[in-house]
Motif scaffolding. Structure first.
Motif, PDB file in Angstrom:
ATOM      1  N   VAL A 181      36.804  11.084 -48.683  1.00 22.92           N
ATOM      2  CA  VAL A 181      35.600  11.107 -47.645  1.00 22.92           C
ATOM      3  C   VAL A 181      35.975  10.868 -46.227  1.00 22.92           C
ATOM      4  O   VAL A 181      36.783   9.999 -45.742  1.00 22.92           O
ATOM      5  CB  VAL A 181      34.765   9.719 -47.964  1.00 22.92           C
ATOM      6  N   ALA A 182      35.533  11.990 -45.273  1.00 21.79           N
ATOM      7  CA  ALA A 182      36.094  11.992 -43.957  1.00 21.79           C
ATOM      8  C   ALA A 182      34.927  11.872 -43.045  1.00 21.79           C
ATOM      9  O   ALA A 182      33.566  11.875 -43.460  1.00 21.79           O
ATOM     10  CB  ALA A 182      36.590  13.494 -43.855  1.00 21.79           C
ATOM     11  N   GLN A 183      34.897  11.571 -41.800  1.00 21.30           N
ATOM     12  CA  GLN A 183      33.964  11.653 -40.951  1.00 21.30           C
ATOM     13  C   GLN A 183      33.100  12.698 -40.690  1.00 21.30           C
ATOM     14  O   GLN A 183      33.619  13.767 -40.432  1.00 21.30           O
ATOM     15  CB  GLN A 183      34.432  10.857 -39.571  1.00 21.30           C
ATOM     16  N   CYS A 184      31.663  12.697 -40.607  1.00 21.49           N
ATOM     17  CA  CYS A 184      31.058  13.982 -40.574  1.00 21.49           C
ATOM     18  C   CYS A 184      31.230  14.134 -39.038  1.00 21.49           C
ATOM     19  O   CYS A 184      30.763  13.404 -38.071  1.00 21.49           O
ATOM     20  CB  CYS A 184      29.584  13.507 -40.951  1.00 21.49           C
ATOM     21  N   MET A 185      31.634  15.267 -38.387  1.00 19.91           N
ATOM     22  CA  MET A 185      32.003  15.778 -37.095  1.00 19.91           C
ATOM     23  C   MET A 185      31.030  16.871 -36.595  1.00 19.91           C
ATOM     24  O   MET A 185      31.334  17.459 -35.756  1.00 19.91           O
ATOM     25  CB  MET A 185      33.182  16.114 -36.961  1.00 19.91           C
ATOM     26  N   ILE A 186      29.841  17.252 -37.551  1.00 20.65           N
ATOM     27  CA  ILE A 186      28.919  18.117 -36.946  1.00 20.65           C
ATOM     28  C   ILE A 186      28.374  17.847 -35.762  1.00 20.65           C
ATOM     29  O   ILE A 186      27.584  16.765 -35.778  1.00 20.65           O
ATOM     30  CB  ILE A 186      28.096  18.524 -37.881  1.00 20.65           C
ATOM     31  N   THR A 187      28.340  18.489 -34.572  1.00 17.40           N
ATOM     32  CA  THR A 187      27.706  18.285 -33.320  1.00 17.40           C
ATOM     33  C   THR A 187      26.819  19.371 -32.904  1.00 17.40           C
ATOM     34  O   THR A 187      26.235  19.117 -31.905  1.00 17.40           O
ATOM     35  CB  THR A 187      28.976  17.942 -32.247  1.00 17.40           C
ATOM     36  N   GLU A 188      26.978  20.489 -33.500  1.00 18.60           N
ATOM     37  CA  GLU A 188      26.236  21.654 -33.127  1.00 18.60           C
ATOM     38  C   GLU A 188      25.403  22.213 -34.230  1.00 18.60           C
ATOM     39  O   GLU A 188      25.597  22.151 -35.317  1.00 18.60           O
ATOM     40  CB  GLU A 188      27.140  22.733 -32.663  1.00 18.60           C
ATOM     41  N   ASP A 189      24.063  22.555 -33.739  1.00 13.72           N
ATOM     42  CA  ASP A 189      23.213  22.897 -34.900  1.00 13.72           C
ATOM     43  C   ASP A 189      23.291  24.372 -35.119  1.00 13.72           C
ATOM     44  O   ASP A 189      22.992  25.318 -33.805  1.00 13.72           O
ATOM     45  CB  ASP A 189      21.767  22.576 -34.446  1.00 13.72           C
ATOM     46  N   THR A 190      23.553  25.028 -36.252  1.00 14.01           N
ATOM     47  CA  THR A 190      23.835  26.385 -36.330  1.00 14.01           C
ATOM     48  C   THR A 190      22.722  26.684 -37.687  1.00 14.01           C
ATOM     49  O   THR A 190      23.021  27.759 -38.234  1.00 14.01           O
ATOM     50  CB  THR A 190      25.034  26.880 -37.006  1.00 14.01           C
TER      51      THR A 190
END
Length: 334
Positions: free
Chosen positions: A319-328
């Protein structure tokens, strides 16, 4: 709405063939049960000669029993204020359950096609939760993107869409997808040589394909249900009919052992061909120029981030940190 179009195409023989009897098992919810009953009534009243049975249910372990094909269309839309990471988790829970159910009761060679978005990562969640089914049998739909790309190239060239071949969509079913004009051909000639306009190909063609769904919604006020159903049928026919020499079709499948150096353990769209037996192979040797490599890497990076965000839904994953910062997210799928 996609399912409403698709089930009649299947029942009439437009998907699996005019000589292939079919039994349909339709999965719904408590909320949609009555609507499903209405669909079943219409199927009965249509007197489709190939339709042998229609079963309805809300328990995937009953509906998926002995299934040869599982077309997984449903997904929850994003609500107000919901970030993409939230949507990944919300729909990921659905595909975790469906993967587990398919693993328990489906045919051991069942083919799974995920349409519900985010479809690449939903397919990954499903396959990782179905360890007893072949990983390569899981697909995420990118055929609608391919069809849109063929249409745009044909319009630009002043030709019919059947003149466009070797058209592949690389990567994620999102705005990072890569419609491959580098290897595509028009009347057997490389598309770049036929069109002679790299600026248009990079700056107009590519975003037009990626944003086509949003434009359609603005024009019509609803998402692309009919063309999505057609693309699902096209996808299935690409697996059940031999691929023509020199052509390919797009499908997002597991990257394990891929010939393009992509990170393994992702569901990523690549060029494929089939002998018509329901199986496929990834076609090696597509030319990857610097532009294509850069775009494909961006889509790969996005899928790696999505995988990190759903690690809690993947057995044995770190389990890793969720790093999604951009909405695609593709327009209209929010």
């Amino acid at each position: 709405m996609i399912s409403n179009h698709l089930v009649f195409m299947i029942a009439s023989g437009d998907v699996f063939g005019k000589d292939q009897p079919v039994s349909l098992s339709l999965l719904g919810s408590e909320r949609s049960r009555t609507a499903l009953e209405g669909v079943a009534m219409e199927l009965e009243d249509s007197l489709c000669p190939l339709l042998r049975e229609v079963r309805l249910g809300i328990d995937p372990r009953k509906v998926f029993r002995d299934a040869d094909w599982a077309l997984l269309i449903g997904a929850k839309p994003r609500g107000p204020g919901m970030e993409r990471r939230d949507l990944l988790d919300l729909n990921g829970q659905i595909y975790k359950e469906q993967g587990q159910a398919l693993n328990e009761v489906a045919s051991r060679n069942c083919k799974m096609l995920v349409v519900g978005n985010p479809c690449n990562t939903n397919a990954l969640i499903g396959l990782e939760n179905a360890p007893d089914l072949p990983r390569r049998n899981w697909h995420a739909l990118t055929r609608l993107d391919e069809n849109r790309a063929k249409c745009q190239l044909a319009l630009k060239a002043g030709k019919f869409y059947t003149s466009v071949t070797n058209m592949c969509i690389w990567g994620n079913h999102s705005t990072t997808q890569v419609p491959d004009f580098v290897n595509a051909k028009i009347e057997g000639v490389p598309a770049r040589e036929y069109i002679h306009d790299d600026k248009w190909l990079k700056e107009e063609f590519t975003p037009t394909v990626a944003n086509r769904g949003g434009v359609l919604i603005k024009k019509w006020g609803r998402s692309s249900a009919a063309s999505t159903a057609v693309s699902i049928a096209d996808h299935i026919r690409s697996l059940t009919q031999p691929t023509k020499e020199g052509d390919c079709f797009s499908t997002a499948v597991i990257t394990d052992g891929n010939p393009y150096g992509l990170a393994e353990g992702l569901v990523y769209s690549m060029p494929a061909r089939s002998k018509g037996d329901g199986d496929y192979e990834i076609i090696p040797g597509f030319h990857m120029n610097d532009w294509l490599i850069e775009k494909c890497k961006a889509s790969e990076d996005e899928l790696l981030k999505e995988r990190d965000c759903v690690g809690h839904l993947l057995p044995n994953a770190t389990v890793a940190q969720c790093m999604i910062t951009e909405d695609t997210m593709l327009p209209g799928e929010n």
